[in-house]
Design an enzyme around this catalytic site. Structure first.
Site, PDB file in Angstrom:
ATOM      1  CB  SER A 146       4.759   3.047 -17.050  1.00  0.00           C
ATOM      2  OG  SER A 146       6.054   2.811 -17.555  1.00  0.00           O
ATOM      3  N   GLY A 189       0.787  -1.233   0.000  1.00  0.00           N
ATOM      4  CA  GLY A 189       0.000   0.000   0.000  1.00  0.00           C
ATOM      5  C   GLY A 189       0.814   1.275   0.000  1.00  0.00           C
ATOM      6  CG  HIS A 212       4.293  -2.402 -15.025  1.00  0.00           C
ATOM      7  ND1 HIS A 212       3.932  -3.654 -14.569  1.00  0.00           N
ATOM      8  CD2 HIS A 212       5.446  -2.566 -15.723  1.00  0.00           C
ATOM      9  CE1 HIS A 212       4.836  -4.541 -14.973  1.00  0.00           C
ATOM     10  NE2 HIS A 212       5.761  -3.909 -15.663  1.00  0.00           N
ATOM     11  CD  GLU A 254       6.218   1.869  -8.107  1.00  0.00           C
ATOM     12  OE1 GLU A 254       5.006   1.645  -7.920  1.00  0.00           O
ATOM     13  OE2 GLU A 254       7.086   0.969  -8.078  1.00  0.00           O
ATOM     14  CB  THR A 296      -6.200  -2.167 -22.770  1.00  0.00           C
ATOM     15  OG1 THR A 296      -4.833  -2.573 -22.827  1.00  0.00           O
ATOM     16  CG2 THR A 296      -6.297  -0.665 -22.990  1.00  0.00           C
ATOM     17  CG  ASN A 304      -1.435  -1.247 -13.073  1.00  0.00           C
ATOM     18  OD1 ASN A 304      -1.512  -1.368 -11.836  1.00  0.00           O
ATOM     19  ND2 ASN A 304      -0.580  -1.946 -13.800  1.00  0.00           N
ATOM     20  CG  ASP A 331       1.770  -5.068 -16.990  1.00  0.00           C
ATOM     21  OD1 ASP A 331       0.934  -4.538 -16.239  1.00  0.00           O
ATOM     22  OD2 ASP A 331       2.488  -6.023 -16.636  1.00  0.00           O
TER      23      ASP A 331
HETATM   24  C1  GRF Z   1       4.482  -1.348  -6.941  1.00  0.00           C
HETATM   25  O1  GRF Z   1       5.829  -1.498  -7.289  1.00  0.00           O
HETATM   26  C2  GRF Z   1       3.630  -1.192  -8.169  1.00  0.00           C
HETATM   27  O2  GRF Z   1       4.274  -0.541  -9.227  1.00  0.00           O
HETATM   28  C3  GRF Z   1       3.353  -2.631  -8.539  1.00  0.00           C
HETATM   29  O3  GRF Z   1       3.206  -3.299  -7.315  1.00  0.00           O
HETATM   30  C4  GRF Z   1       3.923  -2.611  -6.292  1.00  0.00           C
HETATM   31  C5  GRF Z   1       2.931  -2.307  -5.212  1.00  0.00           C
HETATM   32  O4  GRF Z   1       3.492  -1.736  -4.076  1.00  0.00           O
HETATM   33  N1  GRF Z   1       2.219  -2.716  -9.423  1.00  0.00           N
HETATM   34  P1  GRF Z   1       2.554  -1.069  -2.961  1.00  0.00           P
HETATM   35  O5  GRF Z   1       1.488  -2.100  -2.596  1.00  0.00           O
HETATM   36  O6  GRF Z   1       1.948   0.168  -3.544  1.00  0.00           O
HETATM   37  O7  GRF Z   1       3.461  -0.812  -1.801  1.00  0.00           O
END
Ligand code: GRF
Length: 226
Positions: A139, A15, A112, A178, A144, A110, A148
């Protein structure tokens, strides 16, 4: 200020993206409200975070459904019940079936952990290291039916360091990229800078040829050629 956009977050794990989105809302950087956190894991730390912040949570256990399609149909009903403007996958570790994707098409995004289209799927950091990449990142994209592969809204990157392991690289991509990137992309969707049309991203009214890809290293290591 217009009405905050409502976000339904779907998460399976730690999370950290959820936390970062909530932090951006708290700072006033994102005109949104998280109206529900949904998970396939009853004990996901993402749910704990949500409960501690007064966000409604909803865990649906896959074992209680006959198959993936009926699970996704139930998940879609629960998500639709909170009437989200955007459905935000944040570390959701199940592949969604077409019904779910079609129902929320154009509202479903999403994050990724790679510079798509490179390294779709799992173990992105280890694969980027093994390939000797100089830069790596994340990204945000529309979802879709192809895994990814939906149109990318924006990306962010850092430089791979010679002593990086998959873990240190993953931690830096999370901390530097992120944690900023998702809120930035969501803000663009919410304020209408970015629009999804005909399976493509439009930015400022024009088809986006290449997604913005911002360097999130400290300024001194952001090379002009990347
Ligand atoms: C992140 O690296 C995200 O890009 C991927 O899964 C991971 C989730 O981490 N899809 P968190 O649950 O947000 O800590």
């Amino acid at each position: 200020m217009t009405q905050p956009a409502s976000l339904a977050v779907v998460a399976s794990g730690r999370g950290r993206n959820l936390e970062a989105i909530q932090a951006a809302i708290n700072r006033g950087d994102l005109n949104a409200r998280i109206v529900g956190v949904f998970s396939n894991k009853t004990y996901a730390p993402a749910l704990t975070f949500a409960r501690e912040h007064g966000i409604p949570t909803d865990a649906l256990r896959p074992r209680q459904y006959a198959d993936r399609a009926s699970y996704d149909a139930a998940l879609a009903e629960h998500v639709a019940a909170v009437a989200p403007d955007w459905v935000v996958l944040a570390g959701y570790m199940r592949i969604l079936t077409a019904n779910f994707i079609d129902r929320f098409g154009g509202q479903l995004v999403n994050i990724h952990p790679s510079l798509l289209p490179a390294y779709k799927g799992l173990h992105t950091h280890a694969r980027a290291l093994a390939a000797g990449e100089r830069i790596h990142g994340a990204s945000v994209h529309f979802v879709t039916s192809e895994l990814d592969a939906g149109p990318v809204i924006r990306q962010g990157h850092i430089h791979v360091q010679p002593d990086d392991s998959a873990e240190t690289l993953a931690d830096r991509v999370m901390a530097r990229v992120e944690r900023q990137l998702y809120a930035t992309a969501l803000a663009e969707l919410i304020n209408g800078t970015v629009v999804y049309r005909n399976n493509a991203v439009y930015r400022d009214g024009k088809p986006q040829q290449e997604p913005p890809n911002v360097c999130y290293d400290t300024i001194s290591t952001c090379h002009p050629d990347s």
